[in-house]
Write a protein that holds these residues in place. Structure first.
Motif, PDB file in Angstrom:
ATOM      1  N   UNK A   7       0.825  -1.205   0.000  1.00 52.03           N
ATOM      2  CA  UNK A   7       0.000   0.000   0.000  1.00 52.03           C
ATOM      3  C   UNK A   7       0.863   1.261   0.000  1.00 52.03           C
ATOM      4  N   UNK A   8       1.980   1.205   0.712  1.00 52.07           N
ATOM      5  CA  UNK A   8       2.889   2.356   0.777  1.00 52.07           C
ATOM      6  C   UNK A   8       3.399   2.714  -0.620  1.00 52.07           C
ATOM      7  N   UNK A   9       3.830   1.705  -1.363  1.00 48.52           N
ATOM      8  CA  UNK A   9       4.393   1.964  -2.688  1.00 48.52           C
ATOM      9  C   UNK A   9       3.315   2.272  -3.727  1.00 48.52           C
ATOM     10  N   UNK A  10       2.198   1.570  -3.650  1.00 47.94           N
ATOM     11  CA  UNK A  10       1.191   1.692  -4.706  1.00 47.94           C
ATOM     12  C   UNK A  10       0.222   2.847  -4.497  1.00 47.94           C
ATOM     13  N   UNK A  11      -0.071   3.187  -3.235  1.00 45.09           N
ATOM     14  CA  UNK A  11      -1.128   4.170  -2.978  1.00 45.09           C
ATOM     15  C   UNK A  11      -0.710   5.301  -2.047  1.00 45.09           C
ATOM     16  N   UNK A  12      -0.163   4.971  -0.886  1.00 44.98           N
ATOM     17  CA  UNK A  12       0.070   5.991   0.126  1.00 44.98           C
ATOM     18  C   UNK A  12       1.126   7.018  -0.305  1.00 44.98           C
ATOM     19  N   UNK A  13       2.250   6.543  -0.814  1.00 52.88           N
ATOM     20  CA  UNK A  13       3.321   7.469  -1.185  1.00 52.88           C
ATOM     21  C   UNK A  13       2.925   8.392  -2.339  1.00 52.88           C
ATOM     22  N   UNK A  14       2.333   7.866  -3.423  1.00 55.21           N
ATOM     23  CA  UNK A  14       1.879   8.783  -4.483  1.00 55.21           C
ATOM     24  C   UNK A  14       0.852   9.803  -3.986  1.00 55.21           C
ATOM     25  N   UNK A  15      -0.082   9.349  -3.144  1.00 56.95           N
ATOM     26  CA  UNK A  15      -1.091  10.260  -2.621  1.00 56.95           C
ATOM     27  C   UNK A  15      -0.461  11.316  -1.726  1.00 56.95           C
ATOM     28  N   UNK A  16       0.486  10.903  -0.888  1.00 56.16           N
ATOM     29  CA  UNK A  16       1.141  11.857   0.013  1.00 56.16           C
ATOM     30  C   UNK A  16       1.911  12.910  -0.779  1.00 56.16           C
ATOM     31  N   UNK A  17       2.656  12.482  -1.783  1.00 54.97           N
ATOM     32  CA  UNK A  17       3.406  13.437  -2.598  1.00 54.97           C
ATOM     33  C   UNK A  17       2.474  14.394  -3.326  1.00 54.97           C
ATOM     34  N   UNK A  18       1.376  13.852  -3.836  1.00 55.78           N
ATOM     35  CA  UNK A  18       0.436  14.704  -4.575  1.00 55.78           C
ATOM     36  C   UNK A  18      -0.161  15.768  -3.668  1.00 55.78           C
ATOM     37  N   UNK A  64      14.024  18.626   1.824  1.00 49.82           N
ATOM     38  CA  UNK A  64      14.357  17.528   2.737  1.00 49.82           C
ATOM     39  C   UNK A  64      13.278  17.331   3.782  1.00 49.82           C
ATOM     40  N   UNK A  65      12.738  18.444   4.263  1.00 51.63           N
ATOM     41  CA  UNK A  65      11.698  18.342   5.281  1.00 51.63           C
ATOM     42  C   UNK A  65      10.403  17.831   4.686  1.00 51.63           C
ATOM     43  N   UNK A  66      10.141  18.161   3.421  1.00 47.08           N
ATOM     44  CA  UNK A  66       8.952  17.657   2.763  1.00 47.08           C
ATOM     45  C   UNK A  66       9.027  16.142   2.589  1.00 47.08           C
ATOM     46  N   UNK A  67      10.219  15.614   2.258  1.00 50.91           N
ATOM     47  CA  UNK A  67      10.388  14.173   2.141  1.00 50.91           C
ATOM     48  C   UNK A  67      10.112  13.491   3.468  1.00 50.91           C
ATOM     49  N   UNK A  68      10.579  14.087   4.562  1.00 53.41           N
ATOM     50  CA  UNK A  68      10.304  13.540   5.881  1.00 53.41           C
ATOM     51  C   UNK A  68       8.813  13.583   6.174  1.00 53.41           C
ATOM     52  N   UNK A  69       8.151  14.645   5.754  1.00 55.66           N
ATOM     53  CA  UNK A  69       6.717  14.780   5.946  1.00 55.66           C
ATOM     54  C   UNK A  69       5.958  13.733   5.122  1.00 55.66           C
ATOM     55  N   UNK A  70       6.466  13.394   3.955  1.00 53.83           N
ATOM     56  CA  UNK A  70       5.842  12.353   3.130  1.00 53.83           C
ATOM     57  C   UNK A  70       5.831  11.029   3.876  1.00 53.83           C
ATOM     58  N   UNK A  71       6.955  10.683   4.499  1.00 55.18           N
ATOM     59  CA  UNK A  71       7.032   9.428   5.257  1.00 55.18           C
ATOM     60  C   UNK A  71       6.024   9.420   6.398  1.00 55.18           C
ATOM     61  N   UNK A  72       5.918  10.536   7.113  1.00 61.51           N
ATOM     62  CA  UNK A  72       4.985  10.610   8.241  1.00 61.51           C
ATOM     63  C   UNK A  72       3.535  10.599   7.748  1.00 61.51           C
ATOM     64  N   UNK A  73       3.307  11.233   6.604  1.00 59.13           N
ATOM     65  CA  UNK A  73       1.965  11.233   6.023  1.00 59.13           C
ATOM     66  C   UNK A  73       1.560   9.806   5.663  1.00 59.13           C
ATOM     67  N   UNK A  74       2.479   9.059   5.054  1.00 57.52           N
ATOM     68  CA  UNK A  74       2.196   7.660   4.693  1.00 57.52           C
ATOM     69  C   UNK A  74       1.934   6.812   5.931  1.00 57.52           C
ATOM     70  N   UNK A  75       2.708   7.049   6.983  1.00 60.60           N
ATOM     71  CA  UNK A  75       2.516   6.310   8.228  1.00 60.60           C
ATOM     72  C   UNK A  75       1.123   6.554   8.796  1.00 60.60           C
ATOM     73  N   UNK A  76       0.685   7.808   8.797  1.00 60.87           N
ATOM     74  CA  UNK A  76      -0.643   8.122   9.314  1.00 60.87           C
ATOM     75  C   UNK A  76      -1.745   7.586   8.413  1.00 60.87           C
TER      76      UNK A  76
END
Length: 288
Positions: free
Chosen positions: A40-51, A66-78
């Motif tokens: 789900x992280x690769x197929x859905x969560x990460x693309x949605x978070x970046x968008x 750099x901070x946005x990339x960190x925010x993407x990871x936290x967004x995917x986690x949530x």
């Protein structure tokens, strides 16, 4: 007498075999959960978070790359946790909505310890148990480490111990209700974090208010003053005695209440900051 003894031993063997099968299912599901999360992280969560984060006027202008990339990871986690807790809440509501112990604590103990467990309650237990088993390892090896890492690890370990012990020792009625009491607050928490990451402050504030109210009602009122009270005192009104396992299990529940009180203090601090300054930030985040 011999016939009764043979029947009892036969029942014990059947129960033991059933427990082994149930825990085999639990282990199997636990192994599948990280794979599901990765997919789900690769197929859905990460693309949605970046968008969402890269297109948001707020995050695009206030975050360095750099901070946005960190925010993407936290967004995917949530996103992952919001998905799981929503599914667990739906499953728990379906499993327990027609059970008598959802509104009557005396029903926790009627017929104990020879209580039958409906199949849908077993499925709910398996889902919750598998998630928290996998969560221990994902917290250690995958997720962003926050300031409350050790408290969260203790919470997951205590929760895993309570789920496995309550199922093994015929406390599934009270255990299933405890699990159901916890899921709504987690949904509000992850929704508030997602909305905050996306810069949607009014919606985040509304979700945060839901978190504050649900946490206070479900985790700091109903859990200690209804469920734990029944485990320690109310059980005697039904059975005439307090089972030996009630005390240690109640002790583990009290550990959860202590942790909930600690986290509620953090939530209250964020709420006070929101009221006084108009800005809310999660004090557990190291870089927020």
């Amino acid at each position: 007498m011999c016939g009764v003894l043979v029947d009892s031993l036969g029942d014990a063997r059947i129960l033991s075999s059933q427990l082994k099968l149930d825990f085999a299912v639990l282990i199997g599901l636990s192994c599948c959960i990280p794979l599901l999360r990765f997919s789900l992280h690769r197929a859905a969560f990460q693309p949605l978070a970046r968008r969402i984060l890269y297109s948001s006027p707020v995050t695009k202008t206030t975050l360095v790359p750099a901070k946005t990339l960190n925010r993407v990871d936290k967004f995917c986690e949530s996103l992952w946790k919001l998905t799981v807790y929503s599914v667990l809440l739906a499953l728990g509501t379906y499993a327990l909505h027609d059970q008598p112990w959802i509104s009557n604590s005396n029903a926790f103990w009627e017929g104990w310890p020879d209580q039958s467990i409906p199949g849908k309650v077993k499925a709910y237990y398996a889902a919750e148990g598998a998630f928290y088993t996998a969560s221990v390892f994902m917290l250690l090896l995958w997720e962003e480490r926050r300031k409350d890492f050790w408290a969260m690890l203790l919470h997951h370990l205590v929760t895993f111990a309570l789920i496995t012990a309550s199922y093994s020792l015929s406390y599934a009625r009270v255990g299933s209700l405890i699990m159901l009491l916890h899921d709504p607050s987690d949904i509000f928490l992850e929704a508030a974090k997602l909305l905050n990451y996306a810069g949607l402050d009014p919606s985040a504030t509304a979700a945060f208010a839901g978190l504050l109210c649900s946490w206070l009602l479900l985790r700091l009122t109903l859990l200690p003053f209804w469920v734990i009270r029944s485990c320690m005192f109310g059980v005697k009104d039904v059975l005439g005695y307090v089972p030996q396992y009630n005390i240690p299990l109640s002790g583990l529940l009290c550990v959860l209440v202590v942790l909930h009180t600690y986290w509620f203090s953090l939530i209250a601090r964020i709420a006070w900051k929101q009221v006084t300054t108009g800005v809310a930030s999660d004090s557990r985040e190291d870089d927020e």
